[in-house]
Each structure stands twice: as C-alpha cells, then as structure tokens.
Write a protein that holds these residues in place. Structure first.
Motif, short mmCIF file in Angstrom:
data_model
loop_
_atom_site.label_atom_id
_atom_site.label_comp_id
_atom_site.label_asym_id
_atom_site.label_seq_id
_atom_site.Cartn_x
_atom_site.Cartn_y
_atom_site.Cartn_z
N ILE A 95 5.67 -1.98 -5.41
CA ILE A 95 6.70 -2.44 -5.53
C ILE A 95 7.00 -4.21 -5.15
CG2 ILE A 95 9.36 -2.65 -4.50
CD1 ILE A 95 8.86 1.20 -4.35
N ASN A 96 7.49 -4.77 -5.04
CA ASN A 96 7.36 -6.24 -4.87
C ASN A 96 6.21 -6.74 -3.81
OD1 ASN A 96 8.53 -9.07 -4.53
ND2 ASN A 96 9.57 -8.32 -3.51
N LEU A 97 4.67 -6.66 -3.60
CA LEU A 97 3.73 -6.75 -3.04
C LEU A 97 3.72 -8.76 -3.36
CD1 LEU A 97 1.21 -5.99 -1.41
CD2 LEU A 97 0.48 -4.95 -3.54
N HIS A 98 3.34 -9.15 -1.79
CA HIS A 98 3.29 -10.29 -1.42
C HIS A 98 2.13 -10.29 -0.73
CE1 HIS A 98 7.34 -11.13 -3.26
NE2 HIS A 98 6.60 -12.70 -3.17
N LYS A 99 0.94 -11.02 -0.79
CA LYS A 99 0.16 -11.11 0.14
C LYS A 99 -0.39 -12.67 -0.14
CE LYS A 99 -4.09 -10.19 2.08
NZ LYS A 99 -3.77 -10.53 3.04
N SER A 100 -0.92 -12.88 0.85
CA SER A 100 -1.31 -14.33 1.50
C SER A 100 -2.06 -14.30 2.11
CB SER A 100 -0.72 -15.18 1.47
OG SER A 100 -0.06 -14.34 2.94
N PHE A 101 -3.71 -15.40 1.97
CA PHE A 101 -4.77 -15.37 3.02
C PHE A 101 -3.91 -16.44 3.13
CE2 PHE A 101 -6.25 -13.03 -0.21
CZ PHE A 101 -6.94 -11.96 0.86
N GLY A 102 -3.85 -17.09 4.63
CA GLY A 102 -3.42 -18.07 4.78
C GLY A 102 -2.18 -18.75 4.31
N ASP A 103 -2.80 -20.09 3.94
CA ASP A 103 -1.81 -20.80 3.18
C ASP A 103 -1.65 -20.40 1.93
OD1 ASP A 103 -0.49 -21.81 5.61
OD2 ASP A 103 -2.04 -23.86 5.15
N LEU A 104 -2.84 -19.85 1.28
CA LEU A 104 -3.40 -19.21 0.38
C LEU A 104 -2.09 -18.03 -0.30
CD1 LEU A 104 -4.31 -20.26 -2.23
CD2 LEU A 104 -6.06 -18.94 -1.80
N ASN A 105 -1.00 -18.42 -1.24
CA ASN A 105 -0.60 -16.78 -2.17
C ASN A 105 -1.03 -16.86 -2.80
OD1 ASN A 105 1.74 -17.33 -0.06
ND2 ASN A 105 2.28 -18.61 -1.37
N VAL A 106 -1.40 -15.07 -2.66
CA VAL A 106 -2.47 -14.59 -3.80
C VAL A 106 -1.73 -13.62 -5.28
CG1 VAL A 106 -4.76 -13.91 -4.24
CG2 VAL A 106 -4.32 -15.09 -2.64
N LEU A 107 -1.21 -12.88 -4.19
CA LEU A 107 0.19 -12.36 -5.13
C LEU A 107 1.30 -12.27 -4.59
CD1 LEU A 107 -2.03 -8.74 -4.33
CD2 LEU A 107 -2.40 -9.95 -6.09
N THR B 277 -8.22 -8.87 -5.40
CA THR B 277 -7.12 -8.78 -4.41
C THR B 277 -5.95 -7.43 -4.60
OG1 THR B 277 -6.68 -10.83 -3.64
CG2 THR B 277 -4.54 -9.82 -2.59
N LEU B 278 -5.25 -7.14 -5.55
CA LEU B 278 -3.94 -6.50 -5.35
C LEU B 278 -4.99 -4.62 -5.01
CD1 LEU B 278 -1.92 -4.62 -7.28
CD2 LEU B 278 -2.55 -4.98 -9.02
N ALA B 279 -6.33 -4.34 -6.26
CA ALA B 279 -6.80 -3.52 -6.07
C ALA B 279 -7.49 -3.56 -4.16
CB ALA B 279 -8.13 -3.47 -6.67
#
Lengths: 263, 217
Positions: free
Chosen positions: A8-20, A45-47
């Motif tokens: 549900i509404n997954l967000h993931k970033s590496f530093g400033d980089l928003n990947v998900l 990244t999702l996996a």
C-alpha cells in the motif's frame, strides 16, 4: 483470505533520489507476476523492499496479512515467508553445492544434517544438478549457479519467491535452462514475482504482467493485455524498443506453445 | 677488506639466547596483538557508531605514531602514573598494542572485502547477523586476511629489534654487546641481519603452505 503480497502506497528513496513513488499492489496466492520496465524504474528496489533488503520510507508491505517491513520479525521468520533469487546468484563460494543448500535448513530451521541432505538431493534433482552435489560454486557455469541458488532458496520452503532479473547476468545460451526451472516452479502453484527483461518468458509463464516506469506501476494486466495491447504510451514505447531486439515473436500468438521463450 | 666471522664463534650462545628472546617476544606480541586487533577490527565493522569511532581513533593514533615513541611512553612514561612495568613486559605490551592497530585494519579490510551480496543472501535465507558473520562472512574474510596477516607477523619480528632500546637482550641488543667486545661490527650485524632474514623467511614459507592448502580445500 489474505493476499500473499499486499503493498500500500510504498515510497522508497535513496538520499534525494526517489525510486519508488507510491506503489500499491496485491498479489494473490499462487499468482505468477512478472514485472517489466526500463532500468532505473524501481523494479529491483520493489523486490528488495519486499524481502526487507531495503528499509522503506513510508507505506506498508504485508505478506499473508503480516507486516514484515520493520525489524519486529527476525530474519528467520521472514525467510519462511519469502525467498529471493539474485541477478548475481550470491552462492557461498567457500561451501560446496550441497552445503550451500543445507546450511540454512540446518542453522535456521534446525533440521538434522540427514534431513537437510535428503532435502538438498531432492531439490538438486528438481533443478537437474544431482551430479554437481559436491562441486564448488566456482566450478559451475552461471546457469548452473543460478539453478543451485534456486534450490537453496527453495530449501527454506518460502511461501513466496522473488526473482530479481535471474537471467540478466547469464550468457545467452545459459538463459533457457534457468527459465525452464522457473517455469517448472510456476506450474507448482507457487506465488512468484519475477523481474525480467525476457518478454517472451514473461508472456508464457505469468498470470499477470506489471509495467513499471519512474517509480510507479503504470500498467497492470494479463500478459496479452500488457505485452500485446498496452494502453499506456510509455509501455508501447518500451515494448517497441524491446521488440527491436527480439524481433516479431512477441506480437505473434504463442499461447499453447512451451519452450519458446529462450533468447 | 677481510671479514672474519671466526671471531664470533665464542659468542654464538649469546646470539642463540637473543634469538630465543626475539622469537618469544614476537610470538607473544603476535598473539596478544591479534586478540586485541580482532576486537578493534570487529568494533570497526559492528553496526554501532560509537564503537566504530572509538576503534577508528585508536587505529589512527597507533598507526600515526612511531613504535619507538609508543615503547618509550609505556616504559619511561607510565611510571610517572605509578605503573612500573619490567622492560620485557613493557616491550610486549608496546609491540602488541602497535600490532593491534594494523591487525585491526586487516580484519576490517578482510570483512569489508566480502561482497555485499553474501550478506544479502545470508539475511534473506534467514541467518541472523551473528550466524551470517560466523558461517558466511568470517570464513571468507579470514582467507582475504591471511596474506596481510603474515606480512604483519614478519613486520613484527623485524620491529622487535626496537626492544633493544629498552635494554632487552634480544637479538639486536646481543649484536651490540658482541660488537662492543669484539669490534667486529660488520661481521656481527651481517650475522644478525641473516638471522632476521632466516626468521622472516620461515614465516613467509609457512604462510605460503597454509595459503596453498586453503585454496585446495
């Protein structure tokens, strides 16, 4: 019944980089889902978030109803839920093929050595590598290494298997043997999520195909919907570029024909 | 120029005694230094920031100052804090502490050289941090460390010659004593040098055998 995977509404970033950037997804038990999309779209990244190799920034990941996206559950608990196959195999180079497979059943699941050996032999038989049981990883080809990695993951008997570009590091002639094993596994009714660039394989083996771009799932449907009749411009563009490599095969109706996906 | 090694023959028993002290000091220091070094190295990789910083500062200071000064601080400096160590004990402590700084870096480097994928596979397969370390990471890391570790042992044997400055009668000190009696400076220190070369060669040879055997298994 709970979904095998519920995101549900997954967000993931590496530093400033928003990947998900807000991924939501439900995968039913026994469903085989392929994830396609350009590099950097967030597929891996999702996996990696699902198997907790990455900490998530916000959102929820539930596996059979339980949240595993925090540190409340041990690695042991997680490993009985989800298995992961890596692009680079990540076999343990200091252990034989047999010990690669039996180590975690013995150390994590408290199997006796005899029981673990029996399990390993059955699994090696299943991936067609019984004769390599005492070999070292460095004596194997890439395709054989990946098949051992699959046997090793199955030895933990996870509910869900994730494949992160399982054939991307392989020489082209070795891709088929690994895809055969994965296709065989899909037929057993295991819940699987396969990140792949093998479009034909995705079409043959999946119940559902997701197209990811720029950190979002932008197309989600049956293989023929997503791969043959995509509605989104970005999916069409991506597939057109892939087709330039793989010729016309994808557009042909290949249903009912097995073993056509080797590249 | 005539070299007359025969003059040294009456003093061979002194060289022998010196070699034994050099060997004893080196072995003690390599054992203590390794134990300390493994602790320091482990602190450098454990996921605790404070421990990591403390260990990093320790390694920084030890590697950035001369062994001779460290020995002087322990032997001549500590008594002013009321801590009087006999010369041999002070020498061992100094050598061990010095070696631990280098061993700490070897341990850290060896562990960090194990690819990240090994940690990831261990974690996904359900191994805890400690079990991953024990069964997957350390067995590979030790192999990475072995050559550097052998070099450290060789360095230690050579640097134990500095113990002569604390009036410990190890090999170099014996050389100085024999020279002052016989005045055969060149012969004496050629012999001393050859003995060191022999000792370090033994380590190098032993290490080569261990490495080769490890690769086969």
């Amino acid at each position: 019944m709970n979904n095998a995977i519920e995101i549900i509404n997954l967000h993931k970033s590496f530093g400033d980089l928003n990947v998900l950037k807000g991924v939501s997804l439900s995968v039913k038990e026994g469903e085989v889902v392929s994830v396609i999309g350009p590099s950097g779209s967030g597929k891996s990244t999702l996996a990696r978030c699902i198997c907790r190799l990455e900490e998530i920034n916000s959102g929820e990941i539930r596996l059979y109803g339980t949240r595993f996206d925090n540190k409340q559950h041990s690695n042991k608990e997680l490993s009985s839920m989800v298995g992961m196959i890596f692009q680079q195999f990540n076999l343990f180079p200091h252990l034989s093929v047999l010990d690669n497979i039996t180590l975690t059943p013995v150390k994590v699941r408290s199997f006796t050595k005899e029981k673990a050996d029996k399990l390993a032999k059955d699994l090696l038989d299943r991936v067609g590598l019984s004769d390599k049981i005492h070999a070292r990883p460095r004596q194997l080809s890439g395709g054989q290494m990946q098949r051992v990695a699959i046997a090793r993951a199955l030895a933990m008997e996870p509910q869900i298997m994730l494949f992160d570009e399982p054939t991307s590091a392989l020489d082209p002639e070795l891709v088929g043997e690994v895809l055969d094993v994965i296709a065989g596994l899909a037929k057993t009714g295991m819940t699987m999520m396969i990140i792949t660039h093998e479009m034909l394989f995705a079409k043959e083996v999946s119940d559902r195909v997701l197209f990811m771009d720029d950190g979002r799932i932008i197309e989600d449907g049956t293989p023929s919907e997503v791969l043959t009749h995509p509605t989104q411009i970005r999916t069409q563009t991506f597939l057109k570029r892939m087709l330039a490599h793989f010729g016309e095969q994808l557009t042909k109706d290949t249903s009912g024909k097995d073993d056509q996906y080797g590249s | 120029m005539d070299l007359d090694f025969v003059t040294l023959i009456p003093y061979l028993h002194m060289f022998w005694a010196g070699v034994l002290i050099t060997i004893r000091a080196s072995i003690l220091a390599v054992i203590l230094g390794s134990i300390l070094g493994v602790i320091v190295g482990a602190m450098r990789v454990l996921p605790f920031k404070t421990l990591r910083s403390v260990a990093a500062a320790y390694i920084y200071i030890i590697r950035g100052t001369p062994l001779l000064i460290q020995l002087f601080l322990i032997y001549f400096g500590l008594p002013s804090l009321g801590l009087n160590l006999p010369a041999f004990a002070a020498g061992i402590v100094g050598l061990s502490i010095n070696s631990s700084g280098y061993v700490g870096e070897i341990v850290r480097g060896g562990i960090e050289a194990v690819p990240k994928g090994q940690w990831e596979a261990s974690q996904v397969l359900g191994l805890s941090y400690i079990k991953s370390m024990k069964h997957i990471i350390l067995p590979q890391a030790i192999r990475n460390m072995l050559p550097a570790f052998g070099n450290e042992f060789i360095t230690l044997i050579k640097e134990s010659s500095l113990l002569s400055t604390l009036a410990i009668t190890e090999l170099t000190m014996v050389g100085q004593q024999v020279r002052s009696v016989t005045y055969a400076s060149f012969e004496t220190f050629i012999l001393v040098g050859l003995i060191y070369l022999f000792l370090t060669s033994c380590i190098g040879l032993g290490l080569g055998i261990v490495e080769k055997r490890w690769q086969v298994s």
